[in-house]
Write a protein that holds these residues in place. Structure first.
Motif, PDB file in Angstrom:
ATOM      1  N   THR A 171      62.063  14.040  65.408  1.00 10.59           N
ATOM      2  CA  THR A 171      63.090  14.830  65.708  1.00 10.59           C
ATOM      3  C   THR A 171      63.964  15.557  64.670  1.00 10.59           C
ATOM      4  O   THR A 171      64.197  16.898  64.669  1.00 10.59           O
ATOM      5  CB  THR A 171      64.272  14.133  66.368  1.00 10.59           C
ATOM      6  OG1 THR A 171      64.709  13.142  65.482  1.00 10.59           O
ATOM      7  CG2 THR A 171      63.553  13.394  67.806  1.00 10.59           C
ATOM      8  N   ILE A 172      64.074  14.976  63.277  1.00  9.07           N
ATOM      9  CA  ILE A 172      64.269  15.627  62.143  1.00  9.07           C
ATOM     10  C   ILE A 172      63.447  16.726  61.722  1.00  9.07           C
ATOM     11  O   ILE A 172      63.816  17.901  61.327  1.00  9.07           O
ATOM     12  CB  ILE A 172      64.365  14.521  60.957  1.00  9.07           C
ATOM     13  CG1 ILE A 172      65.544  13.707  61.421  1.00  9.07           C
ATOM     14  CG2 ILE A 172      64.785  15.451  59.791  1.00  9.07           C
ATOM     15  CD1 ILE A 172      65.791  12.490  60.510  1.00  9.07           C
ATOM     16  N   VAL A 173      62.126  16.577  61.657  1.00  9.10           N
ATOM     17  CA  VAL A 173      61.022  17.729  61.572  1.00  9.10           C
ATOM     18  C   VAL A 173      61.161  18.599  62.469  1.00  9.10           C
ATOM     19  O   VAL A 173      61.083  19.790  62.147  1.00  9.10           O
ATOM     20  CB  VAL A 173      59.757  16.912  61.578  1.00  9.10           C
ATOM     21  CG1 VAL A 173      58.711  17.892  61.470  1.00  9.10           C
ATOM     22  CG2 VAL A 173      59.340  15.835  60.463  1.00  9.10           C
ATOM     23  N   GLY A 174      61.395  18.504  63.716  1.00 11.90           N
ATOM     24  CA  GLY A 174      61.512  19.547  64.615  1.00 11.90           C
ATOM     25  C   GLY A 174      62.745  20.198  64.405  1.00 11.90           C
ATOM     26  O   GLY A 174      62.806  21.600  64.689  1.00 11.90           O
ATOM     27  N   SER A 300      68.401  26.499  68.073  1.00 10.46           N
ATOM     28  CA  SER A 300      68.846  25.606  67.015  1.00 10.46           C
ATOM     29  C   SER A 300      69.410  24.429  67.709  1.00 10.46           C
ATOM     30  O   SER A 300      69.355  23.249  67.193  1.00 10.46           O
ATOM     31  CB  SER A 300      69.908  26.366  66.056  1.00 10.46           C
ATOM     32  OG  SER A 300      69.027  27.295  65.456  1.00 10.46           O
ATOM     33  N   ALA A 301      70.353  24.750  68.564  1.00  8.76           N
ATOM     34  CA  ALA A 301      71.074  23.505  69.117  1.00  8.76           C
ATOM     35  C   ALA A 301      70.292  22.578  69.884  1.00  8.76           C
ATOM     36  O   ALA A 301      70.564  21.451  69.934  1.00  8.76           O
ATOM     37  CB  ALA A 301      72.188  24.222  69.962  1.00  8.76           C
ATOM     38  N   PRO A 306      68.055  16.292  69.776  1.00 12.84           N
ATOM     39  CA  PRO A 306      66.982  15.111  69.784  1.00 12.84           C
ATOM     40  C   PRO A 306      67.294  14.436  68.336  1.00 12.84           C
ATOM     41  O   PRO A 306      66.834  13.173  68.457  1.00 12.84           O
ATOM     42  CB  PRO A 306      65.629  15.591  69.841  1.00 12.84           C
ATOM     43  CG  PRO A 306      65.781  17.064  70.201  1.00 12.84           C
ATOM     44  CD  PRO A 306      67.252  17.740  69.737  1.00 12.84           C
ATOM     45  N   VAL A 307      67.950  14.814  67.326  1.00 13.54           N
ATOM     46  CA  VAL A 307      67.929  14.229  66.154  1.00 13.54           C
ATOM     47  C   VAL A 307      69.108  13.106  66.515  1.00 13.54           C
ATOM     48  O   VAL A 307      68.764  11.775  66.048  1.00 13.54           O
ATOM     49  CB  VAL A 307      68.422  15.045  64.884  1.00 13.54           C
ATOM     50  CG1 VAL A 307      68.778  14.304  63.795  1.00 13.54           C
ATOM     51  CG2 VAL A 307      67.353  15.990  64.714  1.00 13.54           C
ATOM     52  N   TYR A 313      68.546   5.838  69.393  1.00 11.78           N
ATOM     53  CA  TYR A 313      67.412   5.175  69.742  1.00 11.78           C
ATOM     54  C   TYR A 313      67.303   3.818  68.713  1.00 11.78           C
ATOM     55  O   TYR A 313      67.138   2.800  68.924  1.00 11.78           O
ATOM     56  CB  TYR A 313      66.085   5.875  69.998  1.00 11.78           C
ATOM     57  CG  TYR A 313      65.006   5.077  70.502  1.00 11.78           C
ATOM     58  CD1 TYR A 313      64.581   5.223  71.977  1.00 11.78           C
ATOM     59  CD2 TYR A 313      64.180   4.440  69.442  1.00 11.78           C
ATOM     60  CE1 TYR A 313      63.459   4.570  72.079  1.00 11.78           C
ATOM     61  CE2 TYR A 313      63.218   3.768  70.045  1.00 11.78           C
ATOM     62  CZ  TYR A 313      62.808   3.815  71.214  1.00 11.78           C
ATOM     63  OH  TYR A 313      61.803   3.242  71.709  1.00 11.78           O
ATOM     64  N   LEU A 314      67.247   4.520  67.284  1.00 11.11           N
ATOM     65  CA  LEU A 314      66.710   3.276  66.537  1.00 11.11           C
ATOM     66  C   LEU A 314      67.837   2.479  66.228  1.00 11.11           C
ATOM     67  O   LEU A 314      67.806   1.300  66.447  1.00 11.11           O
ATOM     68  CB  LEU A 314      66.683   4.195  65.142  1.00 11.11           C
ATOM     69  CG  LEU A 314      66.438   3.306  63.842  1.00 11.11           C
ATOM     70  CD1 LEU A 314      65.098   2.455  64.153  1.00 11.11           C
ATOM     71  CD2 LEU A 314      66.096   4.080  62.653  1.00 11.11           C
TER      72      LEU A 314
END
Length: 478
Positions: A171-174, A300-301, A306-307, A313-314
């Motif tokens: 999600t960070i990459v995306g 962008s939003a 997802p981040v 999630y984690l």
């Protein structure tokens, strides 16, 4: 023959009282690292498509039909991988199977990153899916069969935690928007190659080696993963007993799952697997950017949301894992499912009533995060965990494979149909539909799922064989 007579024998007192295998060694840490890498690849390869779909749609000029196929293709491969690798790990060994899985991860990642069209990308993701399904089936078993007893639970859970790490990284990459989707997908080659290299240094499972008739190699494998000077004779003796019990059991393997006394475990295990997916988590993991952009959010939003979900999630998985043995598997699931259902009802209401504009964005995101917290910290913990606990020894591998295939199959069906359902009935109504699935899951598990926490595998099997496998039966037996 009665059910109790048909059960495989449990461990003898001598074997049960053996030494626990000593402390951690570098070899055991590497085993856990391999499992963690395979879990990370599972989370990353399934999660990266969420943000990548926006770029892929623009590059290939495709619609929602192809989006669903591309997202779901990895799941079709996972169903095949889970079933095939179950048999491969029995015939060729856990180590060889994981070597194959690592090589397939490398090939699939490269092929997907170089795909010239949506068809080729879908086929490459089927290959990746084979590796994902194989990893989920084989890696936790491999760790469990090599780890010392006192560290086994924590080391096996590396796999579960690593899935969350993989999703968060994806999600960070995306969200960066500056990473081309081909680079993002191809980056998985690096951990895949690392997994392959590490596996070359490791021994096979002692349990599999004993089953294959290689007892001397099994002793050598145990000596490699135990501290120098550790006497592994007691541990090896226990493995001998367990393998002999499995070999002589008349109820075993895939055929054993059809036995009437085993069926309640299969129903609970596969039903739980189905409802982990019908919870709606895959809808959010795969399609939240697509759903949000289709409803007026900027790219962008939509990619930043997802981040927050991946981090949630984690964190909630870690919290759930920390409290699960105190709260209980059944109780934690039943406490969190209503919260997930309520969050989806609220989400649906935002969209159905037209309150999905810019002013409501913070509330929509907060509700998505609440849903993720209830789901990831509850029922999502159970899908993989119960597969190693609920089935009799002689059918455990087949039962875990059937449960895994049920999970991936349901995931595939959801991913293939979700955008079409949204197009047909609307975004808000789709959230309400999944809220209803959570309610149905609550009813099913309330009536069917016994509390397994605090019970040994032998105790669970004893209650199952005696026909006492309801929540009420387990409560009375305490």
């Amino acid at each position: 023959m009665s059910a109790s007579e048909d059960r495989p024998a449990t461990r003898s007192g001598t074997a049960a009282a053996r030494d626990d295998g000593g402390g951690l060694t570098s070899a055991v840490v590497v085993v856990a690292l391999v499992s963690a890498i395979s879990g990370l690849l599972y989370g990353y390869d399934t999660g990266i498509i969420s943000g990548a779909l926006l770029q892929i749609t623009d590059e290939f000029g495709i619609g929602s039909g192809w989006e669903q196929v591309i997202a779901a293709s990895i799941l079709a491969g996972a169903v095949v991988g889970a079933l095939v690798c179950s048999r491969l790990s029995e015939r060729l060994g856990r180590r060889t199977t994981l070597l194959v899985v690592a090589a397939v991860f490398v090939v699939g990642s490269l092929a997907a990153s170089l795909a010239p069209n949506p068809l080729t990308l879908s086929l490459a993701r089927i290959v990746l899916g084979f590796a994902v399904g194989g990893a989920t089936q084989t890696a936790p078993v491999y760790v469990a069969e090599l780890a010392p007893t006192r560290y086994r639970g924590r080391l096996v859970l590396f796999f579960q935690v690593a899935i969350g790490v993989g999703i968060l990284i994806a999600t960070i990459v995306g969200a960066t928007e500056s990473v081309d989707w081909r680079v993002a997908i191809g980056a998985a080659v690096v951990p895949s190659a690392l997994m392959l290299g590490l596996m070359l240094r490791l021994p096979d499972s002692p349990r599999w080696l004993v089953k294959a008739g290689h007892r001397d190699q099994a002793r050598e494998a145990l000596q490699r993963v135990r501290p120098p000077g550790t006497d592994v004779s007691g541990e090896l003796h226990e493995i001998d007993e367990l393998v002999e019990a499995e070999r002589t059991a008349s109820t075993r393997g895939w055929r054993g799952l059809r036995e009437p006394w085993v069926r309640p475990a299969l129903v609970v295990g596969c039903g739980l697997a189905v409802f982990t997916q019908l919870s709606g988590i895959e809808m959010i993991v795969y399609y939240s950017p697509t759903i949000l952009t289709d409803n007026g959010f900027s790219d962008s939003a939509a990619l930043r949301v997802p981040v927050a979900l991946g981090a949630t999630y984690l964190v909630t998985q870690l919290i759930g894992l920390a409290i699960i043995d105190r709260v209980g598997r059944r109780r934690l699931t039943l406490l969190t499912l209503p919260g997930a259902a309520l969050a989806l009802v609220v989400l649906g209401t935002f969209f159905v009533t037209g309150n999905d504009g810019q002013a409501q964005v913070p509330y929509i995101i907060a509700t998505l995060v609440a849903f993720m917290a209830f789901t990831a910290g509850g029922i999502q913990l159970m899908g993989w965990l119960t597969g190693s606990e609920i089935y009799p020894l002689a059918t455990r591998e087949a039962g875990a494979a059937a449960q895994s295939a049920s999970l991936w199959g349901t995931n595939l069906l959801i991913t293939l149909t979700l955008l079409s359902i949204i197009d047909t009935i609307g975004t808000g109504q789709t959230f309400w539909l999944y809220a209803a699935f959570n309610i149905a899951g609550f009813v099913f598990l309330y009536r069917r799922m016994p509390e397994l926490t605090g019970r040994s595998l032998e105790q669970v099997e004893h209650e199952l064989s005696a026909g006492r496998f309801t929540p009420a039966d387990f409560a009375r037996a305490r």
